[in-house]
Design an enzyme around this catalytic site. Sequence first.
Site, PDB file in Angstrom:
ATOM      1  N   GLY A   1     -24.044   2.939  -3.715  1.00  0.00           N
ATOM      2  CA  GLY A   1     -24.862   3.503  -4.633  1.00  0.00           C
ATOM      3  C   GLY A   1     -24.493   4.670  -5.380  1.00  0.00           C
TER       4      GLY A   1
ATOM      5  N   GLY B   1     -17.699  -3.625  -2.414  1.00  0.00           N
ATOM      6  CA  GLY B   1     -17.193  -3.477  -3.431  1.00  0.00           C
ATOM      7  C   GLY B   1     -16.355  -2.114  -4.263  1.00  0.00           C
TER       8      GLY B   1
ATOM      9  CB  SER C   1     -13.939  -5.606  -1.528  1.00  0.00           C
ATOM     10  OG  SER C   1     -12.663  -4.876  -2.080  1.00  0.00           O
TER      11      SER C   1
ATOM     12  CE1 TYR D   1      -3.178  -2.894   0.326  1.00  0.00           C
ATOM     13  CE2 TYR D   1      -3.458  -2.431   2.791  1.00  0.00           C
ATOM     14  CZ  TYR D   1      -3.682  -3.269   1.673  1.00  0.00           C
ATOM     15  OH  TYR D   1      -4.669  -4.212   1.505  1.00  0.00           O
TER      16      TYR D   1
END
Length: 350
Positions: free
Chosen positions: A247, A241, A238, A53
């Site tokens: 949304g 996602g 995740s 990372y």
Amino acid sequence: MKHHFLGHTDIKVPEICLGTMTFGQQNTQEQAFEQLDYALERGINFWDTAELYAVPPTPQSYGSTETILGNWFAKTGKRKQVTLASKIAGPSQVGGHIRNGQTRFNKKDISRALDNSLKRLQTDYLDLYQLHWPERPTNCFSHLGYTTQMIADTPADLTPLAETLIALNDEIKAGRIRAIGLSNETPWGTMKFLQLADELGLQRVVSVQNPYGLLNRTYEIGLAEIAHFEKVGCLAYSPLGFGVLSGKYLNDQKPENARITLFPRFSRYTNAQAVWATEQYAKIAAEQGLSLVQLSLAFVRQQFFVTSTIIGATTMQQLQENIDSVDVALSDEVMQLIEAVHVQQPNPSP
């Protein structure tokens, strides 16, 4: 907030873990410090990072997240208040900027990677050290199915799993790590590590950090049963996602500074099947008076095989909503509605 043991250990972690992979890329050190302070105040004292990372991985961002965390520990002196997890990168998936692309899971590379992570993190031990993905080619990172090409691509000098396990156990004996885990691993790999640990009298792996959420429930196939019988729980990453299950990408929206807008390579959760499923889950959430984030995180948290759900945020508002989801409990009726969508479109984004 509930707490669970990491595998067979006496290490207790909250049901939400703070993911940090945006620190040093989408988040500055100042913003990261604000998140770390707030998370700890809310009881989120389990933090996950990796030598790879920040993400997306580049030679310039390599190690920056661990460096930021180390700077926070140095500033606050609160290292012992945190259960800290990191990972060693394997030889595939990224370019050659990590140890010139020669990193393997042997004693030499594990020792060298751990040396550098501890220096960046400004600590002398990790609570959990994980193999970021298998050294062998296999079906991780959005690929389902084990193929003949993967078999052909398997190097002849693959590090034996026993050698890897012994090297990790040597670090446990040295006091530099407390427990070991896997990430992006398969049921076969998980069981093989467990079998070898029992045969060799070594410490077992305690967790598997894999993607898990409404758009990817492949963990339920094989690994959930292992979690139950072998006490190797899921650290679910995740769960939203890459933000799709907020949304914010519906109706072809591309929010400014959002991860997929900035980095289209993370668009695995935006195919037509996933969009349809996301729309259905959004309708369920609205009918229940919940946000899609609340529905999505509560679903993951309620699974018996999940030890902790890894949340990541780029804004304080997102972080607050994610943590507040611990107060949401989904009824059996809502879980059945979710299942009805899953049956129609199972794992649209594995």
